[in-house]
Design an enzyme around this catalytic site. Structure first.
Site, PDB file in Angstrom:
ATOM      1  N   ASN A   1       0.862  -1.185   0.000  1.00  0.00           N
ATOM      2  CA  ASN A   1       0.000   0.000   0.000  1.00  0.00           C
ATOM      3  C   ASN A   1       0.907   1.247   0.000  1.00  0.00           C
ATOM      4  O   ASN A   1       1.680   1.449   0.940  1.00  0.00           O
ATOM      5  CB  ASN A   1      -0.895  -0.025   1.248  1.00  0.00           C
ATOM      6  CG  ASN A   1      -1.828   1.168   1.302  1.00  0.00           C
ATOM      7  OD1 ASN A   1      -1.415   2.299   1.036  1.00  0.00           O
ATOM      8  ND2 ASN A   1      -3.072   0.942   1.657  1.00  0.00           N
TER       9      ASN A   1
ATOM     10  N   HIS B   1       1.128   6.284   1.665  1.00  0.00           N
ATOM     11  CA  HIS B   1       1.997   7.204   2.414  1.00  0.00           C
ATOM     12  C   HIS B   1       2.968   7.963   1.501  1.00  0.00           C
ATOM     13  O   HIS B   1       3.444   9.029   1.869  1.00  0.00           O
ATOM     14  CB  HIS B   1       2.780   6.455   3.478  1.00  0.00           C
ATOM     15  CG  HIS B   1       1.986   6.134   4.715  1.00  0.00           C
ATOM     16  ND1 HIS B   1       0.656   6.421   4.851  1.00  0.00           N
ATOM     17  CD2 HIS B   1       2.358   5.549   5.886  1.00  0.00           C
ATOM     18  CE1 HIS B   1       0.242   6.021   6.047  1.00  0.00           C
ATOM     19  NE2 HIS B   1       1.264   5.483   6.693  1.00  0.00           N
TER      20      HIS B   1
ATOM     21  N   HIS C   1      -5.580   3.706  -1.710  1.00  0.00           N
ATOM     22  CA  HIS C   1      -6.922   4.041  -1.231  1.00  0.00           C
ATOM     23  C   HIS C   1      -7.275   5.419  -1.784  1.00  0.00           C
ATOM     24  O   HIS C   1      -6.653   6.414  -1.409  1.00  0.00           O
ATOM     25  CB  HIS C   1      -6.904   4.049   0.296  1.00  0.00           C
ATOM     26  CG  HIS C   1      -8.240   4.292   0.926  1.00  0.00           C
ATOM     27  ND1 HIS C   1      -8.446   4.166   2.284  1.00  0.00           N
ATOM     28  CD2 HIS C   1      -9.448   4.643   0.413  1.00  0.00           C
ATOM     29  CE1 HIS C   1      -9.710   4.434   2.577  1.00  0.00           C
ATOM     30  NE2 HIS C   1     -10.345   4.746   1.448  1.00  0.00           N
TER      31      HIS C   1
ATOM     32  N   ARG D   1      -9.422   8.118  -1.330  1.00  0.00           N
ATOM     33  CA  ARG D   1     -10.382   8.615  -0.336  1.00  0.00           C
ATOM     34  C   ARG D   1     -11.246   9.719  -0.928  1.00  0.00           C
ATOM     35  O   ARG D   1     -10.827  10.428  -1.843  1.00  0.00           O
ATOM     36  CB  ARG D   1      -9.636   9.169   0.876  1.00  0.00           C
ATOM     37  CG  ARG D   1      -9.096   8.103   1.792  1.00  0.00           C
ATOM     38  CD  ARG D   1      -8.432   8.728   3.013  1.00  0.00           C
ATOM     39  NE  ARG D   1      -8.231   7.739   4.045  1.00  0.00           N
ATOM     40  CZ  ARG D   1      -9.116   7.474   4.999  1.00  0.00           C
ATOM     41  NH1 ARG D   1     -10.236   8.153   5.087  1.00  0.00           N
ATOM     42  NH2 ARG D   1      -8.875   6.544   5.892  1.00  0.00           N
TER      43      ARG D   1
ATOM     44  N   ARG E   1      -7.019  12.976   0.375  1.00  0.00           N
ATOM     45  CA  ARG E   1      -5.940  13.507   1.237  1.00  0.00           C
ATOM     46  C   ARG E   1      -4.566  13.004   0.811  1.00  0.00           C
ATOM     47  O   ARG E   1      -3.558  13.584   1.180  1.00  0.00           O
ATOM     48  CB  ARG E   1      -6.205  13.182   2.696  1.00  0.00           C
ATOM     49  CG  ARG E   1      -6.118  11.708   3.018  1.00  0.00           C
ATOM     50  CD  ARG E   1      -6.155  11.468   4.513  1.00  0.00           C
ATOM     51  NE  ARG E   1      -7.485  11.615   5.060  1.00  0.00           N
ATOM     52  CZ  ARG E   1      -7.883  11.024   6.193  1.00  0.00           C
ATOM     53  NH1 ARG E   1      -7.029  10.305   6.886  1.00  0.00           N
ATOM     54  NH2 ARG E   1      -9.113  11.159   6.641  1.00  0.00           N
ATOM     55  N   HIS E   2      -4.506  11.876   0.124  1.00  0.00           N
ATOM     56  CA  HIS E   2      -3.191  11.417  -0.363  1.00  0.00           C
ATOM     57  C   HIS E   2      -3.272  11.017  -1.844  1.00  0.00           C
ATOM     58  O   HIS E   2      -2.842  11.773  -2.711  1.00  0.00           O
ATOM     59  CB  HIS E   2      -2.580  10.317   0.524  1.00  0.00           C
ATOM     60  CG  HIS E   2      -3.533   9.272   1.054  1.00  0.00           C
ATOM     61  ND1 HIS E   2      -4.347   8.515   0.253  1.00  0.00           N
ATOM     62  CD2 HIS E   2      -3.768   8.873   2.334  1.00  0.00           C
ATOM     63  CE1 HIS E   2      -5.030   7.682   1.002  1.00  0.00           C
ATOM     64  NE2 HIS E   2      -4.730   7.877   2.273  1.00  0.00           N
TER      65      HIS E   2
ATOM     66  N   GLU F   1      -8.454   0.373  -2.978  1.00  0.00           N
ATOM     67  CA  GLU F   1      -9.276   0.435  -1.753  1.00  0.00           C
ATOM     68  C   GLU F   1     -10.231   1.596  -1.898  1.00  0.00           C
ATOM     69  O   GLU F   1      -9.820   2.692  -2.317  1.00  0.00           O
ATOM     70  CB  GLU F   1      -8.388   0.739  -0.553  1.00  0.00           C
ATOM     71  CG  GLU F   1      -7.878  -0.444   0.176  1.00  0.00           C
ATOM     72  CD  GLU F   1      -7.057   0.006   1.367  1.00  0.00           C
ATOM     73  OE1 GLU F   1      -7.335   1.062   1.952  1.00  0.00           O
ATOM     74  OE2 GLU F   1      -6.111  -0.712   1.683  1.00  0.00           O
TER      75      GLU F   1
ATOM     76  N   THR G   1      -6.574   6.658   9.693  1.00  0.00           N
ATOM     77  CA  THR G   1      -6.494   5.546   8.754  1.00  0.00           C
ATOM     78  C   THR G   1      -7.796   4.759   8.908  1.00  0.00           C
ATOM     79  O   THR G   1      -8.590   5.057   9.796  1.00  0.00           O
ATOM     80  CB  THR G   1      -5.265   4.655   9.046  1.00  0.00           C
ATOM     81  OG1 THR G   1      -5.233   3.564   8.114  1.00  0.00           O
ATOM     82  CG2 THR G   1      -5.289   4.095  10.451  1.00  0.00           C
ATOM     83  N   THR G   2      -8.013   3.763   8.044  1.00  0.00           N
ATOM     84  CA  THR G   2      -9.246   2.972   8.144  1.00  0.00           C
ATOM     85  C   THR G   2      -9.314   2.362   9.537  1.00  0.00           C
ATOM     86  O   THR G   2      -8.418   1.629   9.938  1.00  0.00           O
ATOM     87  CB  THR G   2      -9.240   1.847   7.083  1.00  0.00           C
ATOM     88  OG1 THR G   2      -8.811   2.414   5.850  1.00  0.00           O
ATOM     89  CG2 THR G   2     -10.618   1.250   6.925  1.00  0.00           C
TER      90      THR G   2
ATOM     91  N   GLU H   1     -10.988  -9.417   3.263  1.00  0.00           N
ATOM     92  CA  GLU H   1      -9.703  -9.070   3.880  1.00  0.00           C
ATOM     93  C   GLU H   1      -9.940  -8.919   5.369  1.00  0.00           C
ATOM     94  O   GLU H   1     -10.701  -8.043   5.802  1.00  0.00           O
ATOM     95  CB  GLU H   1      -9.136  -7.768   3.299  1.00  0.00           C
ATOM     96  CG  GLU H   1      -7.807  -7.387   3.961  1.00  0.00           C
ATOM     97  CD  GLU H   1      -7.156  -6.136   3.371  1.00  0.00           C
ATOM     98  OE1 GLU H   1      -7.373  -5.845   2.180  1.00  0.00           O
ATOM     99  OE2 GLU H   1      -6.432  -5.465   4.122  1.00  0.00           O
TER     100      GLU H   1
ATOM    101  N   HIS I   1      -3.616  -4.587   7.752  1.00  0.00           N
ATOM    102  CA  HIS I   1      -3.734  -3.473   8.706  1.00  0.00           C
ATOM    103  C   HIS I   1      -2.871  -3.719   9.937  1.00  0.00           C
ATOM    104  O   HIS I   1      -3.052  -4.709  10.636  1.00  0.00           O
ATOM    105  CB  HIS I   1      -5.172  -3.193   9.144  1.00  0.00           C
ATOM    106  CG  HIS I   1      -5.383  -1.717   9.369  1.00  0.00           C
ATOM    107  ND1 HIS I   1      -4.922  -1.061  10.482  1.00  0.00           N
ATOM    108  CD2 HIS I   1      -5.942  -0.769   8.599  1.00  0.00           C
ATOM    109  CE1 HIS I   1      -5.213   0.222  10.385  1.00  0.00           C
ATOM    110  NE2 HIS I   1      -5.822   0.429   9.244  1.00  0.00           N
ATOM    111  N   GLY I   2      -1.940  -2.820  10.131  1.00  0.00           N
ATOM    112  CA  GLY I   2      -1.090  -2.874  11.318  1.00  0.00           C
ATOM    113  C   GLY I   2      -0.021  -3.946  11.266  1.00  0.00           C
ATOM    114  O   GLY I   2       0.663  -4.187  12.265  1.00  0.00           O
TER     115      GLY I   2
ATOM    116  N   HIS J   1       1.903   1.035   6.028  1.00  0.00           N
ATOM    117  CA  HIS J   1       2.627   1.931   6.935  1.00  0.00           C
ATOM    118  C   HIS J   1       4.045   1.450   7.270  1.00  0.00           C
ATOM    119  O   HIS J   1       5.010   2.215   7.172  1.00  0.00           O
ATOM    120  CB  HIS J   1       1.820   2.120   8.219  1.00  0.00           C
ATOM    121  CG  HIS J   1       2.453   3.050   9.187  1.00  0.00           C
ATOM    122  ND1 HIS J   1       2.332   4.417   9.090  1.00  0.00           N
ATOM    123  CD2 HIS J   1       3.265   2.811  10.256  1.00  0.00           C
ATOM    124  CE1 HIS J   1       3.031   4.982  10.061  1.00  0.00           C
ATOM    125  NE2 HIS J   1       3.599   4.031  10.784  1.00  0.00           N
TER     126      HIS J   1
END
Ligand code: PXP
Length: 240
Positions: free
Chosen positions: A7, A10, A43, A45, A49-50, A70, A100-101, A151, A191-192, A214
Site C-alpha cells: 500500500n 503514504h 486508497h 479517499r 488527502r493522499h 481500496e 487511517t481505516t 480481507e 492493517h497494522g 505503513h
C-alpha cells in the site's frame, strides 16, 4: 504461498505535505514491483488527502502486477472504479475524521448497497474483496453479497499486547479463515502488520494475500523502498 500487495498511500501523503509533485507514487509502484511486490494497493479517499484521481488513472496504466483499489461504497468513487477498472477493489468503511481505516466494513447492515456495488464491479470483471473484522456475521454477509474475497482486519491482532491477547486474536483469525474458506471466499489480511508481527499471521494457512503499507513505507524512508519491500516479502516466504 501468500502474496504481498504494498500500500503506497503514504508516498502520496509525503507529496501532499507540500502539495508538490514528489515523491510520485507511480515511481514508488515501479520500485515496489522491481523488489518483488505482487500487487500495488492505493486508497482513493473521498477527501483525496493522499492518492488522487491522476494517480489511480496512471497506476492502472503502469502497474504490471495486481492493482488493488481500496475504496468506500460512495457512488462517485464507485463510478471512478467502473471507469478505471482496477484488477480488484477492496471495499472499506470511510470516516472523514479518521487517520487511517479504523474498523471493518459493516456488511451485514449494508447488504443491499454491498450487493449493488459487487454487481457493478463484476460487470466490469473487477474482483471484489470486503475489508471486515474476522467475524462470522461479516464473513457470511460478504459471501451473501457475492464478494469474491474478504480481507481480515488484523488491527486487533496488531494492537494486542499480552501473549494471551495475541493468541486470542490469532485464534479468531484462524476461526474466521475456516468460516470464509467454507463459504468459498478467498482470504486476504491487512492493517497494522509490520516486520515484527507478520510471521505468526503469515503462518496461517489459507491467507493468500497481505496488504501492508505503513510499516513498509516507514522502513523505506530509512533503507530504501526496494530493500523494505524485499525484506517483507522474505518474511512472508519464510513462513508459508
Ligand atoms: N488493508 C486495508 C483495507 C487498509 O485500509 C489499510 C490501510 O490503508 C491496509 C490494509 C494497510 O494497513 P497498514 O498501513 O497499517 O499496513
Amino acid at each position: 504461498m501468500a502474496v504481498l500487495n504494498v500500500n503506497i498511500d503514504h508516498v502520496a501523503t509525503i507529496r501532499q505535505a507540500r502539495r508538490a509533485d514528489e515523491p510520485d507514487p507511480v515511481w514508488a509502484a515501479v520500485e515496489c514491483e522491481l523488489a518483488g511486490a505482487n500487487g500495488i494497493t492505493v486508497h482513493l479517499r473521498q477527501d483525496r488527502r493522499h492518492i488522487n484521481d491522476r494517480d489511480v488513472r496512471i497506476l492502472k496504466e503502469t502497474v504490471a502486477c495486481k492493482f488493488n483499489l481500496e475504496m468506500s461504497m460512495a457512488d462517485p468513487i464507485v463510478k471512478i472504479a467502473e471507469q478505471v477498472c482496477p484488477d480488484q477493489v477492496t471495499l472499506v468503511p470511510e470516516n472523514r475524521a479518521e487517520l487511517t481505516t479504523e474498523g471493518g466494513l459493516e456488511c451485514a447492515n449494508n447488504l443491499k448497497r454491498l450487493m449493488q456495488v459487487v454487481k457493478r464491479m463484476h460487470k466490469k470483471h473487477i474482483l471484489v474483496s470486503s475489508f471486515i473484522a474476522p467475524s462470522e456475521k461479516q464473513i457470511l454477509a460478504s459471501a451473501e453479497a457475492g464478494c469474491d474475497a474478504v480481507e481480515f482486519h488484523t488491527g486487533y491482532y496488531a494492537n494486542a499486547v499480552t501473549d494471551a491477547s495475541v493468541e486470542k486474536a490469532l485464534n479468531e483469525l484462524r476461526d474466521a479463515r475456516d468460516i470464509a474458506a467454507a463459504a468459498g471466499l478467498i482470504i486476504h489480511a491487512g492493517h497494522g502488520l509490520n516486520y515484527r508481527n507478520i510471521e505468526p499471521v503469515a503462518k496461517i494457512e489459507g491467507i493468500c494475500e497481505f496488504n501492508i503499507g505503513h510499516s513498509i513505507i516507514s522502513r523505506a524512508v530509512i533503507v530504501g523502498i526496494q530493500q523494505a519491500v524485499a525484506q517483507m516479502r522474505r518474511l512472508i516466504e519464510m513462513n508459508p
